[in-house]
Write a protein that holds these residues in place. Structure first.
Motif, PDB file in Angstrom:
ATOM      1  N   ALA A 148     -21.689 -55.962 -13.132  1.00 21.74           N
ATOM      2  CA  ALA A 148     -20.426 -55.277 -13.711  1.00 21.74           C
ATOM      3  C   ALA A 148     -20.856 -54.189 -14.662  1.00 21.74           C
ATOM      4  O   ALA A 148     -22.032 -54.037 -15.272  1.00 21.74           O
ATOM      5  CB  ALA A 148     -19.586 -56.311 -14.622  1.00 21.74           C
ATOM      6  N   GLU A 149     -20.032 -53.108 -14.639  1.00 27.37           N
ATOM      7  CA  GLU A 149     -20.338 -52.039 -15.615  1.00 27.37           C
ATOM      8  C   GLU A 149     -19.593 -52.277 -16.991  1.00 27.37           C
ATOM      9  O   GLU A 149     -18.452 -52.633 -17.278  1.00 27.37           O
ATOM     10  CB  GLU A 149     -19.710 -50.709 -14.949  1.00 27.37           C
ATOM     11  CG  GLU A 149     -20.044 -49.351 -15.719  1.00 27.37           C
ATOM     12  CD  GLU A 149     -19.777 -48.186 -14.973  1.00 27.37           C
ATOM     13  OE1 GLU A 149     -18.588 -47.691 -15.396  1.00 27.37           O
ATOM     14  OE2 GLU A 149     -20.378 -47.880 -14.032  1.00 27.37           O
ATOM     15  N   HIS A 150     -20.458 -51.752 -17.996  1.00 21.95           N
ATOM     16  CA  HIS A 150     -19.953 -51.944 -19.337  1.00 21.95           C
ATOM     17  C   HIS A 150     -20.442 -50.844 -20.121  1.00 21.95           C
ATOM     18  O   HIS A 150     -21.179 -49.963 -19.701  1.00 21.95           O
ATOM     19  CB  HIS A 150     -20.767 -53.013 -20.355  1.00 21.95           C
ATOM     20  CG  HIS A 150     -20.665 -54.476 -19.486  1.00 21.95           C
ATOM     21  ND1 HIS A 150     -19.651 -55.290 -20.034  1.00 21.95           N
ATOM     22  CD2 HIS A 150     -21.093 -54.960 -18.447  1.00 21.95           C
ATOM     23  CE1 HIS A 150     -19.728 -56.235 -19.211  1.00 21.95           C
ATOM     24  NE2 HIS A 150     -20.591 -56.188 -18.425  1.00 21.95           N
TER      25      HIS A 150
ATOM     26  N   LEU B 271     -25.369 -51.492 -16.667  1.00 23.43           N
ATOM     27  CA  LEU B 271     -24.754 -52.630 -15.351  1.00 23.43           C
ATOM     28  C   LEU B 271     -25.280 -54.049 -16.084  1.00 23.43           C
ATOM     29  O   LEU B 271     -26.493 -53.801 -16.127  1.00 23.43           O
ATOM     30  CB  LEU B 271     -25.103 -52.305 -14.101  1.00 23.43           C
ATOM     31  CG  LEU B 271     -24.758 -51.095 -13.501  1.00 23.43           C
ATOM     32  CD1 LEU B 271     -25.374 -50.901 -12.062  1.00 23.43           C
ATOM     33  CD2 LEU B 271     -23.208 -51.159 -13.240  1.00 23.43           C
ATOM     34  N   ASP B 272     -24.646 -55.048 -15.939  1.00 21.80           N
ATOM     35  CA  ASP B 272     -25.068 -56.259 -16.491  1.00 21.80           C
ATOM     36  C   ASP B 272     -25.865 -57.071 -15.130  1.00 21.80           C
ATOM     37  O   ASP B 272     -25.897 -56.248 -13.959  1.00 21.80           O
ATOM     38  CB  ASP B 272     -24.123 -57.046 -16.859  1.00 21.80           C
ATOM     39  CG  ASP B 272     -22.853 -57.616 -16.082  1.00 21.80           C
ATOM     40  OD1 ASP B 272     -23.236 -57.494 -14.846  1.00 21.80           O
ATOM     41  OD2 ASP B 272     -22.030 -58.091 -16.625  1.00 21.80           O
TER      42      ASP B 272
ATOM     43  N   LYS C  37     -24.871 -59.180 -13.172  1.00 24.49           N
ATOM     44  CA  LYS C  37     -24.014 -59.349 -12.289  1.00 24.49           C
ATOM     45  C   LYS C  37     -23.441 -58.180 -11.414  1.00 24.49           C
ATOM     46  O   LYS C  37     -22.627 -58.210 -10.647  1.00 24.49           O
ATOM     47  CB  LYS C  37     -22.655 -60.251 -12.781  1.00 24.49           C
ATOM     48  CG  LYS C  37     -23.235 -61.478 -13.362  1.00 24.49           C
ATOM     49  CD  LYS C  37     -22.011 -62.122 -13.727  1.00 24.49           C
ATOM     50  CE  LYS C  37     -22.633 -63.367 -14.139  1.00 24.49           C
ATOM     51  NZ  LYS C  37     -21.559 -64.366 -14.977  1.00 24.49           N
TER      52      LYS C  37
END
Length: 82
Positions: free
Chosen positions: A67-69, A62-63, A65
């Motif tokens: 968001a998942e990457h 997770l970053d 913000k």
């Protein structure tokens, strides 16, 4: 009997090699040297293969913000002995 063995051996070898290939997500990104990563929390890292040499792994994170990457990168396999 020898003919059956000689014909079946390549099939067995090719199937075992296919089984070693990792199945990565479609939306994953390959890591490139110098890439800037915004990693806030690591969710999952796949285990490296039991080979002696570089092997691909996948990290989900997770970053900042939320968001998942998903990221691919290579690590040394666990099959080497001293």
């Amino acid at each position: 009997m020898k003919k059956i063995l000689l014909l079946g051996l390549p099939l067995i070898v090719s199937l075992s090699a296919y089984a070693l290939e990792p199945a990565f997500s479609k939306d994953s990104v390959d890591y490139k040297y110098g890439m800037r990563l915004d990693i806030n929390k690591i969710v999952n890292i796949t285990s490296p293969a039991d080979v002696c040499g570089p092997t691909p792994v996948e990290m989900t994170y997770l970053d900042s913000k939320g968001a998942e990457h998903v990221l691919h990168y290579s690590v040394m396999g666990t099959g080497c002995t001293n």
